[in-house]
Scaffold this motif. Sequence first.
Motif, PDB file in Angstrom:
ATOM      1  N   TYR A  67      62.641  96.725  86.779  1.00 38.34           N
ATOM      2  CA  TYR A  67      61.911  96.387  85.295  1.00 38.34           C
ATOM      3  C   TYR A  67      61.130  95.225  85.530  1.00 38.34           C
ATOM      4  O   TYR A  67      61.581  94.365  86.080  1.00 38.34           O
ATOM      5  CB  TYR A  67      63.015  96.320  84.365  1.00 38.34           C
ATOM      6  CG  TYR A  67      62.677  96.303  82.963  1.00 38.34           C
ATOM      7  CD1 TYR A  67      61.895  97.181  82.317  1.00 38.34           C
ATOM      8  CD2 TYR A  67      63.134  95.110  82.216  1.00 38.34           C
ATOM      9  CE1 TYR A  67      61.845  96.911  80.869  1.00 38.34           C
ATOM     10  CE2 TYR A  67      62.868  94.825  80.849  1.00 38.34           C
ATOM     11  CZ  TYR A  67      62.064  95.831  80.206  1.00 38.34           C
ATOM     12  OH  TYR A  67      61.684  95.636  78.825  1.00 38.34           O
ATOM     13  N   SER A  88      69.380  87.466  78.294  1.00 40.26           N
ATOM     14  CA  SER A  88      68.236  87.230  77.353  1.00 40.26           C
ATOM     15  C   SER A  88      68.328  86.190  76.676  1.00 40.26           C
ATOM     16  O   SER A  88      69.502  86.030  75.989  1.00 40.26           O
ATOM     17  CB  SER A  88      67.669  88.287  76.714  1.00 40.26           C
ATOM     18  OG  SER A  88      67.118  88.420  75.832  1.00 40.26           O
ATOM     19  N   ALA A 112      66.555  85.526  74.139  1.00 40.82           N
ATOM     20  CA  ALA A 112      66.448  85.850  72.485  1.00 40.82           C
ATOM     21  C   ALA A 112      68.031  86.494  72.165  1.00 40.82           C
ATOM     22  O   ALA A 112      68.235  85.932  70.990  1.00 40.82           O
ATOM     23  CB  ALA A 112      65.566  86.883  72.420  1.00 40.82           C
ATOM     24  N   VAL A 113      68.558  87.251  72.965  1.00 39.86           N
ATOM     25  CA  VAL A 113      69.819  87.627  72.571  1.00 39.86           C
ATOM     26  C   VAL A 113      70.851  86.684  72.608  1.00 39.86           C
ATOM     27  O   VAL A 113      71.769  86.529  71.498  1.00 39.86           O
ATOM     28  CB  VAL A 113      70.388  88.861  73.685  1.00 39.86           C
ATOM     29  CG1 VAL A 113      71.811  89.133  73.347  1.00 39.86           C
ATOM     30  CG2 VAL A 113      69.278  89.834  73.508  1.00 39.86           C
ATOM     31  N   PHE A 164      65.848  90.170  60.549  1.00 42.27           N
ATOM     32  CA  PHE A 164      65.036  90.681  61.423  1.00 42.27           C
ATOM     33  C   PHE A 164      65.226  92.304  61.187  1.00 42.27           C
ATOM     34  O   PHE A 164      64.129  92.954  61.035  1.00 42.27           O
ATOM     35  CB  PHE A 164      65.341  90.389  62.728  1.00 42.27           C
ATOM     36  CG  PHE A 164      65.323  89.026  63.135  1.00 42.27           C
ATOM     37  CD1 PHE A 164      64.337  88.263  62.916  1.00 42.27           C
ATOM     38  CD2 PHE A 164      66.605  88.304  63.465  1.00 42.27           C
ATOM     39  CE1 PHE A 164      64.459  86.840  63.303  1.00 42.27           C
ATOM     40  CE2 PHE A 164      66.700  87.001  63.869  1.00 42.27           C
ATOM     41  CZ  PHE A 164      65.557  86.327  63.713  1.00 42.27           C
ATOM     42  N   MET A 221      61.688  90.356  74.191  1.00 39.86           N
ATOM     43  CA  MET A 221      62.467  89.829  73.035  1.00 39.86           C
ATOM     44  C   MET A 221      62.816  90.756  72.036  1.00 39.86           C
ATOM     45  O   MET A 221      63.841  90.937  71.300  1.00 39.86           O
ATOM     46  CB  MET A 221      62.105  88.768  72.440  1.00 39.86           C
ATOM     47  CG  MET A 221      60.406  89.089  71.776  1.00 39.86           C
ATOM     48  SD  MET A 221      59.566  87.622  71.483  1.00 39.86           S
ATOM     49  CE  MET A 221      59.538  87.300  69.925  1.00 39.86           C
ATOM     50  N   ASP A 243      63.617  93.911  72.708  1.00 35.55           N
ATOM     51  CA  ASP A 243      64.166  95.382  73.299  1.00 35.55           C
ATOM     52  C   ASP A 243      65.411  95.645  72.711  1.00 35.55           C
ATOM     53  O   ASP A 243      65.888  96.771  72.481  1.00 35.55           O
ATOM     54  CB  ASP A 243      64.747  95.040  74.820  1.00 35.55           C
ATOM     55  CG  ASP A 243      63.377  95.024  75.746  1.00 35.55           C
ATOM     56  OD1 ASP A 243      62.280  95.322  75.383  1.00 35.55           O
ATOM     57  OD2 ASP A 243      63.479  94.633  76.977  1.00 35.55           O
ATOM     58  N   GLU A 244      66.017  94.704  72.115  1.00 33.47           N
ATOM     59  CA  GLU A 244      67.432  94.956  71.512  1.00 33.47           C
ATOM     60  C   GLU A 244      67.427  95.409  69.690  1.00 33.47           C
ATOM     61  O   GLU A 244      68.231  95.592  69.412  1.00 33.47           O
ATOM     62  CB  GLU A 244      68.088  93.446  71.565  1.00 33.47           C
ATOM     63  CG  GLU A 244      68.380  93.050  72.973  1.00 33.47           C
ATOM     64  CD  GLU A 244      69.115  93.823  73.842  1.00 33.47           C
ATOM     65  OE1 GLU A 244      70.135  94.597  73.402  1.00 33.47           O
ATOM     66  OE2 GLU A 244      68.822  94.205  74.957  1.00 33.47           O
ATOM     67  N   TYR A 245      65.985  95.641  69.593  1.00 28.51           N
ATOM     68  CA  TYR A 245      65.833  96.071  68.088  1.00 28.51           C
ATOM     69  C   TYR A 245      65.616  97.386  68.068  1.00 28.51           C
ATOM     70  O   TYR A 245      65.561  97.825  66.501  1.00 28.51           O
ATOM     71  CB  TYR A 245      65.033  95.035  67.552  1.00 28.51           C
ATOM     72  CG  TYR A 245      65.546  93.614  67.301  1.00 28.51           C
ATOM     73  CD1 TYR A 245      66.291  93.301  66.280  1.00 28.51           C
ATOM     74  CD2 TYR A 245      65.262  92.755  68.367  1.00 28.51           C
ATOM     75  CE1 TYR A 245      66.668  92.109  66.124  1.00 28.51           C
ATOM     76  CE2 TYR A 245      65.754  91.571  68.121  1.00 28.51           C
ATOM     77  CZ  TYR A 245      66.639  91.355  66.888  1.00 28.51           C
ATOM     78  OH  TYR A 245      67.214  89.974  66.803  1.00 28.51           O
TER      79      TYR A 245
END
Lengths: 374, 688
Positions: free
Chosen positions: A38, A197, A199-200, B424, B615, B617-619
């Motif tokens: 990825y 991540s 962001a996570v 979000f 950023m 991906d988790e949404y």
Amino acid sequence: MRWIRATLGMVTALALAAGAHDAHAVDKKFKIFLSMSYIGNDWQAEAANMVKAMAASKDYRGKVDLQVQVAGPNAQRQIQQINAMVQQGAQAIVVYPISPTALNQVVRNACQRHVVIIAYDAEITEPCAYNVHIDQPEAGRVTAEWLAQKLNGKGNIVVLTGVPGTSVDTQRTAAAKEVFAKHPGMHIVAEGVGMWSQAVARTEITKILTTHPWNEIDGFWVQVGCYTIASMAKEAGIPDDKLKPCAGEGANGHRIQMLPVNDTGVKGANATYRPMGEASISYASPPYSGGLALKLAVDKLEGKEIPKLTKLPLPVVTSETVKLCQEGTWAEMQAGCNVFQPSIISNPGWFASIYSPETPEIGSQAALNGKPEQ
Amino acid sequence: MTSTTIGATARRSLWRPRWGRQRGLVVACAVFLALFLAVDLITPGPFNYFEFSFLSAGGAALALAAMGQTLVILTGGFDLSTGAVVSLVNVVVASVMGASVSSQVGSFGVALATGGLVGAFNGFFVVVVRMQAIVVTLSAMFIVQGVTLLVMDKPGGTIAPEFVSFFTGSAIPNWLPAPVVVVLVAAGAWLLLKNTRFGVGLYSVGSDADAAYAAGVPVRRVVFAAYVLAGSFYGAAGAFVSAQTGSADPLVGRPMLLQVFIAVVLGGTRLGGGRGGAMGSIVGAYTLMIVVNILLVLNVSAYFSSIAEGSILLLAVLVASLNHQSPIAFYLRLLRTKLAARAVDALASGLPPGAPMPPLSARPTARVAGAMATSWFTRNQPALRMILPAYAGFVIVLVVSQLLFGGTLDNPGYYNALLVLSSFLAILALGQGAVILTGGLDLSVPWMIGFVGILTSGLIHGAGQVATWVIPLGLLIGVALGILNGIGVVLLGLPPIVMTLAMNGILQGAALLYCNGTPAGYSSPAQRWFMTGHLVGLTPVVWFLFLFITAAMLLLGQTVFGRNLYAVGNSPLVARLSAVRVGATLIGVYALSGFCSALVGILLSGFSGQASLGMGDEYLLPSIAVVVVGGTLITGGQGHYLGMLGGVLLLTALSTLLAGTTLPDATRDIIFGLVVLSAVLALRERRI
């Protein structure tokens, strides 16, 4: 049906044109492929840049014909991709494996056809494959021991893991928990899933703080996230000298925060991307491993023997050993610096552990732009 | 998927219906053959047995899973548990398999049974409890993921070599690879099924469940059987993956989910049911896999690969959908008619002002006395029944948090943080929800967020003044890209999941190219203050969220656009006949979704201080989950923004609760699935 025939013709013609273009470019070079899983995160992109830089370096550009391909997150596709690479006449395939086990069959097939398979960062368990990675349990253990020592064996800690269900995450976390279990005074009060991540990490820590406020937490053991945690502490108004110890991976932002507050040599600092004198340990699964894997693959193709497992030394930087690089050249890193100027590396999530004595071809420009040292 | 019906014309010759039914399959085969020939022509050396064997093994698992999904889609359902079941079966097979032949045969039986069992779970809740398929299978996905991690928390295990060679070796040495036989057997099973009464029932239920019921088709039994059989197909896929990899990995199936849907759509099956078939899905699966070889032989560089893949996908579907009945042909004809009308000055707008208009039925000016007497609850009962479950679940999660940690219910900071985190998803829910209300799905959310976030942070670079023009620009780009999605869906007639998934891939490539693999720059101080500062006791974004919620409710509930959107979702044809501009509404919906994703990209980079790759991906999955948990029908036309908001609050509060614990990941997944299921279940049964 006319449409179909027309498009069919077009596709074929296009494909032929592109194929013919390549067919003569290859002469005596080793045909090596890079199969990435990825590419959509900081670490992967940086590692890919370093492999490309290695292939473009002075000693290797005459030897290596490198093709980089991305399989995406699906193991099925990486299996297909490696098979196709073998069909294309690959002599060696450098792999970032999506799964340590799922590729075993296809790797065995490739080995039978005398293709050198070498995996970086993550592992392929098939015995005929070569592996280049750090000792994951060691990473968990060393950082957990540092945290235990820093807190004198007692306190409430928050854990932020990686991607659940992966070997790397399971091994690191299990090793760390083993250490914490030896200290009855240490309690894991909350465990977030960080998915490796930035962001996570941010959202997970925000969630944890709603039920466990700052004053109830004594330290953090995380994979990706120390930079984010220190930034959030600043937003909560916590002064530099009251930051909680944090054990985590080697983001450049994190290491900048570890520098002493009065460090005046830092250029381009911005908001929380600045020296804070945070008590921290920073380890890494270094992104140069792909470049090194390419180098080893060439060694093997040239007839040298290479070990089945190249265990990379675990890069560990603490607040005591952190040292700023001015340019980020390999020579400078060899002299012992391990964090880069924010003016050069504007992304604090960029991974700073890029030095290996084995890879003088690649420095910070390699990781940033895919440009070799010479 | 809704707009394709627009172009239907009455002109039919005798042979066309038959060809029409097979058309999807034939075109899918043609596309596959074209790609295959392209690969074969470029690859040096003749196509040999080894290549045949590799290719056949490569797509087999995806093909089997896609066949299962086809069964569910034909009934008009939607199965999100596919990938999770493949993983579960993989780890179960590796755990139960011994060295003996009987144990190996037995474990194949266990594989089919495990898949069938999950299918029965899905079928039970869909058929007996009458819940939406997407909610049921979403919860099943989480529960199954959890159980998988309980069985095996990391990759490992071994599969007996005989099992491996039976499925992936050669059926006839140097002539027939075993995976071909596996797929042929599965295809044979499908053809047999299709010609039974069950098969007829499958298509009739998917075309029109009420008509099927009236015609005596045992609708409930057919749908239940479809889920169980689908599960068994996933089980077979899981068994094949086990053989193909020789081991087990608890995450192996998860990324297959989206690919399975694309394979089904590529194979000519229509989402929504009634048309298509599993043979096409097999071809679709192999087409998807051969793209890997195309990228390799063309030596497409890494940053371009997702762009190339998205384009190939678009082209493949476009070629399949182009004929004189396709939307683009329809719009061209419409344009010609309009031009012709203008030439003879016969446009409606050219009529004199006093011309007689068709009579409109008189609008009720005052409410009838009887309606006043019914209580507010009675009048709004259907809407409440959709909306309330999520809020009830939310309250329960709050109480549990209070009991577990204390100091949450009476703590303003807790609500503030919860609302910041919810912002979000609340924003994404409007865009995704609007798209779902029209019967579509927006899969371009992750990289729309990522691309706009990276682009704006890169341009702003921490400078406040620049942000004043970059942020509006970012939002505009989101709108423009959304319009592109809409144009693809409306004018080109592409299925929304194909169009938006391709867009997602293209944006991923664009983001990587823009930042050269390392996103640079920061969000402006104002953005950071907006997400993390304080304004009259709350974080500024929370105040903004209140405004946004009001605006969203007004937009969906009180505007012409909102009403058009529901009309299109209920029936594009009826909407068209009611003079709703269907195409414009759909494009508007995708533009709205693009705007919402762009806004989240900008807010997220403010929240984190900078943008990062992946950023968004988790949404994606949560953005769909909150919409359906909030009572929206995935088939379109029914849903309320308040319900979606309830879904956002419930899921955010739940994940906040779980993050504060030290429960293992497996348990968390299971709890998550059960809460989603029971939240929707609890109040659906007992009428309010």
